[in-house]
Enzyme design. Structure first.
Site, PDB file in Angstrom:
ATOM      1  CG  ASP A 177      -1.853   1.212   1.209  1.00  0.00           C
ATOM      2  OD1 ASP A 177      -2.458   1.464   0.153  1.00  0.00           O
ATOM      3  OD2 ASP A 177      -1.960   1.934   2.217  1.00  0.00           O
ATOM      4  CB  SER A 178       0.266   4.703  -1.065  1.00  0.00           C
ATOM      5  OG  SER A 178      -1.005   4.826  -0.454  1.00  0.00           O
TER       6      SER A 178
ATOM      7  CE1 TYR B 117       3.079   5.884  -3.225  1.00  0.00           C
ATOM      8  CE2 TYR B 117       2.210   4.158  -4.627  1.00  0.00           C
ATOM      9  CZ  TYR B 117       3.218   4.655  -3.835  1.00  0.00           C
ATOM     10  OH  TYR B 117       4.356   3.905  -3.640  1.00  0.00           O
ATOM     11  N   GLY B 118      -2.565   9.291  -4.216  1.00  0.00           N
ATOM     12  CA  GLY B 118      -3.835   9.722  -4.813  1.00  0.00           C
ATOM     13  C   GLY B 118      -3.806  11.066  -5.507  1.00  0.00           C
TER      14      GLY B 118
ATOM     15  CB  CYS C  14      -2.533   1.077  -2.822  1.00  0.00           C
ATOM     16  SG  CYS C  14      -2.627   2.807  -3.233  1.00  0.00           S
ATOM     17  CG  ASN C  15      -8.990   1.167  -3.449  1.00  0.00           C
ATOM     18  OD1 ASN C  15      -9.959   0.633  -3.963  1.00  0.00           O
ATOM     19  ND2 ASN C  15      -8.640   0.940  -2.191  1.00  0.00           N
TER      20      ASN C  15
ATOM     21  CD  GLU D 280      -1.716   8.291   6.639  1.00  0.00           C
ATOM     22  OE1 GLU D 280      -0.636   8.556   7.156  1.00  0.00           O
ATOM     23  OE2 GLU D 280      -1.991   7.180   6.138  1.00  0.00           O
TER      24      GLU D 280
ATOM     25  CB  CYS E   6      -9.696   5.175  -0.434  1.00  0.00           C
ATOM     26  SG  CYS E   6      -8.227   5.804   0.389  1.00  0.00           S
ATOM     27  CB  THR E   7      -6.203   1.441   1.863  1.00  0.00           C
ATOM     28  OG1 THR E   7      -5.569   2.701   1.662  1.00  0.00           O
ATOM     29  CG2 THR E   7      -5.786   0.459   0.797  1.00  0.00           C
ATOM     30  CG  HIS E   8      -6.253   5.837   4.533  1.00  0.00           C
ATOM     31  ND1 HIS E   8      -5.451   5.266   3.578  1.00  0.00           N
ATOM     32  CD2 HIS E   8      -5.432   6.465   5.408  1.00  0.00           C
ATOM     33  CE1 HIS E   8      -4.196   5.559   3.858  1.00  0.00           C
ATOM     34  NE2 HIS E   8      -4.151   6.272   4.965  1.00  0.00           N
TER      35      HIS E   8
END
Ligand code: DGL
Length: 284
Positions: A19-20, A51-52, A82-83, A167, A199-201
């Site tokens: 993942d990023s 990365y987004g 990571c999407n 984050e 999105c992973t988050h």
């Protein structure tokens, strides 16, 4: 010995997760529940997150470096959790990089399994997606969904402020809820039947998102879907030689400060992050 021969020799019984940053731990968490007896190496490229907001070329180059690191560590199969990287780099990695660099190994992404799960739902005529700018602009989810079900109406919104808020540890703050409401309002108005957390988050905000969207809109947990799909994939591909291990090992790598990574990472994963080290993966 040629590089290819060396790489083949070095392949071990390990699944890589990339993942990023930290977000992919929300996916790994489900792997550990559904497939607990496998060895895993996790890499979070936190130093270069997000990365987004980056260009497709940069996302591809960063992803290739990350994948290369994991293959050199011996992973036979890598899941790009990571999407953003799945939507912008996966296909090119599979078509251009893998056949020459590591033809005996595999890379999978997260968009296809989630799109398949959603497209399979009965009585669903419209679906929303939220993700980073790069994921939404790539139209990867939109393309997969319309291939699987051309009658599905797809509404997409990029929600770029959510990753930095999470984050920053601001998930529970009223300000975050306010921003979420603003982002989700257009999708609510469009009367979608399900919302993809692209999105992973975002699973970290799933409870709040479900509250805002209301009971009638399904908000599936992507980690659960991806873990079930990985289990099925491993069952279908015994030739990969990935098997359960008597002495399971988990290793974690971050390209940034491990102290920060551990602090939020343990919340994402829901358990201790042992074997965590900082690595440099970029050529420069
Ligand atoms: N991991 C990214 C994703 O799933 C979000 C964070 C980023 O922008 O790098 O899209």
């Amino acid at each position: 010995m040629s590089e290819l021969e060396y790489n083949k020799m070095a392949a071990k019984n390990i699944i890589g997760v990339f993942d990023s940053g930290l977000g992919g731990l929300t996916v790994l968490k489900h792997f550990l529940q559904v497939l607990p007896d496998y060895n895993y190496i996790y890499l979070g490229d936190s130093a270069r997150l997000p990365y987004g907001e980056k260009s497709p070329e940069t996302i591809y180059n960063y992803s290739r470096e990350a994948i290369d690191f994991l293959f050199r560590k011996g992973c036979k199969l890598i899941i790009i959790a990571c999407n953003t990287a799945s939507s912008q780099a996966l296909r090119r990695l599979q078509q251009e990089y893998l056949p020459t660099a590591y033809p005996d190994r595999r890379i999978l992404g997260v968009i296809r399994p989630v799109a398949e799960y959603v497209a399979r739902q009965d009585h669903l005529d419209s679906v929303g997606i939220i993700g980073t700018k790069a994921t939404i602009n790539s139209r990867a989810y939109q393309a997969e969904l319309s291939k699987l079900n051309p009658n599905l109406r797809v509404e997409a919104e990029s929600t770029p402020l959510l990753v930095p808020l999470i984050e920053e540890g601001w998930s529970a703050k009223p300000e975050t809820k306010m921003i979420l409401k603003k982002y989700l309002r257009p999708l609510k108005i469009k009367k979608i039947g399900a919302l993809i957390l692209g999105c992973t988050h975002y699973p970290f905000l799933r409870r709040e998102i479900k509250q805002i969207m209301g009971r009638r809109i399904a908000v599936p947990e992507p980690g659960e879907i991806i873990a079930a799909s990985l289990k099925e994939y491993l069952g279908r591909h015994p030739e990969l030689g990935l098997s359960i291990s008597d002495q399971v090992t988990h290793e974690y790598y971050t390209t940034d400060n491990p102290v920060l990574f551990r602090k939020l990472g343990e919340k994402f994963l829901g358990c201790h992050l042992d074997n965590l080290s900082q690595v440099k993966i970029s050529a420069t």
